[in-house]
Design an enzyme around this catalytic site. Structure first.
Site, PDB file in Angstrom:
ATOM      1  N   LYS A  51     -15.493  12.864   2.004  1.00 43.12           N
ATOM      2  CA  LYS A  51     -14.735  14.432   1.133  1.00 43.12           C
ATOM      3  C   LYS A  51     -15.187  14.728  -0.173  1.00 43.12           C
ATOM      4  CE  LYS A  51     -10.176  13.137   2.718  1.00 43.12           C
ATOM      5  NZ  LYS A  51      -8.835  11.923   2.365  1.00 43.12           N
ATOM      6  N   GLN A  95      -5.951   8.916  -2.205  1.00 42.30           N
ATOM      7  CA  GLN A  95      -6.181   7.884  -0.721  1.00 42.30           C
ATOM      8  C   GLN A  95      -4.799   6.986  -0.612  1.00 42.30           C
ATOM      9  OE1 GLN A  95      -8.608   9.452   1.402  1.00 42.30           O
ATOM     10  NE2 GLN A  95      -8.236   8.255   2.765  1.00 42.30           N
ATOM     11  N   ASP A 118      -3.265  17.835   0.299  1.00 45.24           N
ATOM     12  CA  ASP A 118      -2.645  16.949   1.457  1.00 45.24           C
ATOM     13  C   ASP A 118      -1.345  17.760   2.159  1.00 45.24           C
ATOM     14  OD1 ASP A 118      -4.044  14.561   1.812  1.00 45.24           O
ATOM     15  OD2 ASP A 118      -3.304  13.991   0.550  1.00 45.24           O
TER      16      ASP A 118
HETATM   17  N1  GUN Z   1      -5.783   8.550   4.974  1.00 45.03           N
HETATM   18  C1  GUN Z   1      -5.657   8.987   5.978  1.00 45.03           C
HETATM   19  N2  GUN Z   1      -5.617   9.975   6.283  1.00 45.03           N
HETATM   20  C2  GUN Z   1      -5.084  10.652   5.430  1.00 45.03           C
HETATM   21  C3  GUN Z   1      -4.834  12.219   4.612  1.00 45.03           C
HETATM   22  O1  GUN Z   1      -4.665  13.366   5.014  1.00 45.03           O
HETATM   23  N3  GUN Z   1      -4.227  12.100   3.369  1.00 45.03           N
HETATM   24  C4  GUN Z   1      -4.508  11.008   2.660  1.00 45.03           C
HETATM   25  N4  GUN Z   1      -4.495  11.276   1.264  1.00 45.03           N
HETATM   26  N5  GUN Z   1      -4.309   9.991   2.459  1.00 45.03           N
HETATM   27  C5  GUN Z   1      -5.197  10.034   3.618  1.00 45.03           C
END
Ligand code: GUN
Length: 281
Positions: A51, A95, A118
């Site tokens: 990311k 996350q 998100d």
């Molecule tokens: N963990 C796995 N996929 C995601 C996601 O799309 N967003 C977040 N915040 N955590 C994750």
């Protein structure tokens, strides 16, 4: 047709790079993404690194805040409140999964819903299901962009979503409804999943069961989107048996190289959208 998620994601990032450069000349500012990582979950560490890398590549400000696994919940909530007030921060992502002693719901609800890249905040979930403007969760957003690569007009198609998670299955259903699909949501208690799948023009598989969807589960000419990322002795495989299903489907996403790369590209896109909304106010 194999739907190339890697290429589609690279094209989307290229578009975002141009958009960000225009925003920079208009506002003398660029979107900023802050990602918070708590603990040592190995897949999470890899996701967060990617990311950060791609956010920088498209010209955003990117910050990762790393905390030890024993972080107090209050400390995390206070950090989020501080980031909510920071004009340099357009998007906040915490996350998941979080350590058990931290209340995920409290964390999500503390994020300013205008910075919720998100799309997990109840305000965004509600707006999406009401058909209003909202942040859209990155994985289903990526799936719907890939679906559009295979078929422009989804109106009247019968879509079967396998899995009912808040992360993917439920928001995916809303996006398919928006496209005028007829949607069946299936899950672990569904009586005869194969029969349900055989009715589908579109299958979205997001359950985390390696190679669950077999060739004889799929109608000839269906479009199959595979969200699964399952670690097996034979390497990473999806929720779809690619070798079998690719012989019957009209279009299918591979794993890896399908939905995965789109998720991060959509996160960057959501960050740009949050920046724009904050600046148009
Ligand atoms: N963990 C796995 N996929 C995601 C996601 O799309 N967003 C977040 N915040 N955590 C994750």
């Amino acid at each position: 047709m194999i739907i190339d998620g890697k290429k589609t994601a690279a094209e989307l990032r290229e578009e975002l790079k141009k958009k960000i450069s225009q925003l920079k000349s208009t506002y003398n500012a660029v979107p900023g993404l802050t990602v918070i990582l708590v603990g040592n979950d190995v897949p999470s560490k890899i996701y967060v690194k990617n990311k950060e890398k791609f956010a920088k590549e498209v010209g955003m400000n990117s910050e990762v805040i790393r905390y030890p696994v024993d972080l107090q919940e209050n400390e995390l909530l206070n950090k989020i409140k501080e980031l909510n007030k920071n004009d340099q921060v357009s998007g906040i992502l915490v996350q998941l999964p979080l350590p058990k002693h931290i209340n995920k719901r409290k964390v999500i609800e503390t994020i300013d819903y205008g910075k919720d890249v998100d799309g997990f905040h109840p305000m965004n979930v509600g707006n999406l299901s009401s058909g209003y403007d909202s942040s859209i969760p990155c994985t289903p957003l990526g799936c719907s962009l890939l679906l559009k690569k295979a078929e422009k007009n989804l109106s009247g198609k019968h879509a079967v979503v396998i899995g009912r998670s808040n992360l993917n299955g439920k928001p995916m259903t809303q996006l398919l409804l928006k496209e005028n699909c007829t949607v069946t949501i299936t899950h672990s208690k569904t009586k005869d999943l194969k029969t349900e799948c055989l009715k589908a023009d579109i299958i979205i598989a997001a359950v985390g069961v390696p190679k669950l969807v077999k060739g004889d589960w799929v109608k000839k000419g269906a479009i199959v989107i595979d969200v699964g990322i399952n670690k097996t002795d034979a390497g990473i495989v999806g929720d779809v048996d690619f070798d079998e299903v690719s012989k019957v489907a009209k279009a299918i996403t591979p794993v890896p190289g399908g939905v995965g790369p789109m998720t991060i590209a959509c996160l960057l896109s959501n960050t740009v959208e949050c920046f724009k909304k904050a600046h148009y106010k």
